[in-house]
Write a protein that holds these residues in place. Sequence first.
Motif, PDB file in Angstrom:
ATOM      1  N   ARG A 209      -8.903  25.975  71.777  1.00  0.00           N
ATOM      2  CA  ARG A 209      -9.528  26.932  70.855  1.00  0.00           C
ATOM      3  C   ARG A 209      -8.451  27.638  70.069  1.00  0.00           C
ATOM      4  N   TYR A 261     -13.185  25.795  68.027  1.00  0.00           N
ATOM      5  CA  TYR A 261     -13.297  25.837  69.493  1.00  0.00           C
ATOM      6  C   TYR A 261     -13.983  24.547  69.901  1.00  0.00           C
ATOM      7  N   HIS A 262     -13.226  23.686  70.602  1.00  0.00           N
ATOM      8  CA  HIS A 262     -13.796  22.397  71.004  1.00  0.00           C
ATOM      9  C   HIS A 262     -14.967  22.604  71.967  1.00  0.00           C
ATOM     10  N   THR A 336     -14.229  19.250  67.842  1.00  0.00           N
ATOM     11  CA  THR A 336     -14.874  19.949  66.732  1.00  0.00           C
ATOM     12  C   THR A 336     -14.002  20.008  65.485  1.00  0.00           C
ATOM     13  N   GLY A 378     -19.734  23.960  70.506  1.00  0.00           N
ATOM     14  CA  GLY A 378     -18.396  24.302  70.049  1.00  0.00           C
ATOM     15  C   GLY A 378     -18.421  24.883  68.647  1.00  0.00           C
TER      16      GLY A 378
END
Length: 438
Positions: A209, A261-262, A336, A378
């Motif tokens: 993130r 943020y994945h 993401t 995400g």
Amino acid sequence: MVFVHLYLGNVLALLLFVHYSNGDESTDPGPQRRAQSPGPATTLGPLPRLEGIKVGHERKVQLVTDRDHFIRTLSLKPLLFEIPGFLTDEECRLIIHLAQMKGLQRSQILPTEEYEEAMSTMQVSQLDLFQLLDQNHDGRLQLREVLAQTRLGNGRWMTPENIQEMYAAIKADPDGDGVLSLQEFSNVDLRDFHKYMRSHKAESSELVRNSHHTWLYQGEGAHHVMRAIRQRVLRLTRLSSEIVELSEPLQVVRYGEGGHYHAHVDSGPVYPETICSHTKLVANESVPFETSCRYMTVLFYLNNVTSGGETVFPVADNRTYDEMSLIQDDVDLRDTRRHCDKGNLRVKPRQGTAVFWYNYLPDGQGWVGDVDDYSLHGGCLVTRGTKWIANNWINVDPSRARQALFQQEMARLAREGGADSQPEWALDRAYRDARVEL
């Protein structure tokens, strides 16, 4: 052997969640005493849960006295809703201003040293570890099988290209085909993996993130807007005031251009080896891991983003859930930065809109069940501008008895009026009467 694999899977899942959520935890230390003579146990009633009906279903609710709000169902798996205009533009601007006054810090991730210390306590053979990672049991480790368990270490988000670079550096894959046999895996010193990760400092764009955040107190004595929002959430969720008031403060997050943020879940797995962070200090139990037990997530969009920054739910309303299906060939649906467009559902940030969802399935007895895997979500890459959001997490312990003990102990501390009865949050209270023209 089955028990060993199950236990190792639990440990890896817990480490993975700690990695994802570190930095999401409130810095509020909370009460520092364990329960003493708690008296008769409190009985908690069933947890209310909004029905989704069907995707697109709308219902009218009154959350404030002077206007109606409309709740729209976005998905059934997870149970996800949207409320336009939950916050006014003035409230959004004030929250951003209070967060800036408080000061934001970089959202942290698990340091390598802590990860290595945790892994060193596992004391497992490379054969056991290989069999755990080899999810399709074909005797070979494909890139996607390794990727599923590599969101650890220095916090770098590993891609297939990163894994192959690491293999080449530590000579783990002599034939360069990206697949490790048991023999190849056995020939590798696992410490070389850790050394490699430690030697490669991750750039912001490579982190799990990339954001900054702070926390705003919402309890008694807080700014009147913070109190009003908490009361609005209370009416929205229909949960008891004890549960909502004893949950985490409001987290405010800023994603700059390039922020992301994945995909992750907000609540950790519930295993015998875990205890909830919010109830651990009043529970007379000793367990090796703690995790965030967030029954619900209420997310507020505080501004309109120029480009990007959607909230993606990669597997929303999939017919089935399979962790390995999230990674196919060169496409990782959890990524993401590169693959947000391939997720099933994306919510565009609109100032004042709230989205909320349940992170757990019901247990059939009116309480918290298993984590809902479909709540995977995400923050997509912000390609232009800045994105501001805020999170209200509602904490509930899957153990009904522990949650009851926690609420009982907090009520006792409040009655006694001791120093532990409320967090300090002095800086927030200094702004409780702020009137800001924005």
